[in-house]
Design an enzyme around this catalytic site. Structure first.
Site: not given
Ligand code: CO
Length: 134
Positions: A79, A130, A7
């Site tokens: 992020h 991440e 994502h």
């Molecule tokens: Co995230």
């Protein structure tokens, strides 16, 4: 070890409001809001055919995204999340290559019930990364 883009996260003051236009204008599938107290955020996901957009909203007094939202009143990209097959192996290889892992290096359970870690933006071209175990 670098897998799929899981994502892209956009930090905003109101995650449900931010996600709404993805549902109405793009016709994307929008999830309900989920509070993640351990991460200090509320998340809403828009699901796309090949990835997801994660809208994150500060939760609680010490939310790690509060300063970002204060600085970016209209919201902004916060992020990007990549999948890795084995988060401990990925962490150890990243550290061996000189990348910095945020926090104490112990994975936390993320929005999808899988372990996640965050990597220092200075080691990744200014982008907070991440990693999530796939
Ligand atoms: Co995230």
């Amino acid at each position: 070890m670098l897998g799929r883009l899981n994502h892209v996260a956009i930090a905003v003051a109101d995650a449900e409001k931010a996600a709404r236009i993805y549902g109405t204008a793009f016709g994307a599938e929008i999830s309900g809001a989920v509070a993640l107290p351990e991460h200090g955020v509320i998340t809403v996901f828009a699901t796309l055919p090949n990835t997801k957009i994660e809208f994150i909203q500060p939760l609680g007094e010490n939310s790690p995204i509060q300063k970002f939202v204060d600085r970016n009143a209209d919201g902004g990209i916060h992020h990007i999340c990549y999948e890795v097959p084995d988060i401990i192996a990925a962490r150890d290889q990243l550290i061996a290559e000189g990348a910095r892992v945020l926090g104490d290096g112990t994975p936390k359970i993320g929005a999808h019930g899988k372990p996640v870690l965050f990597l220092h933006p200075k080691d990744f071209s200014g982008a907070l990364v991440e990693i999530e175990e796939s």
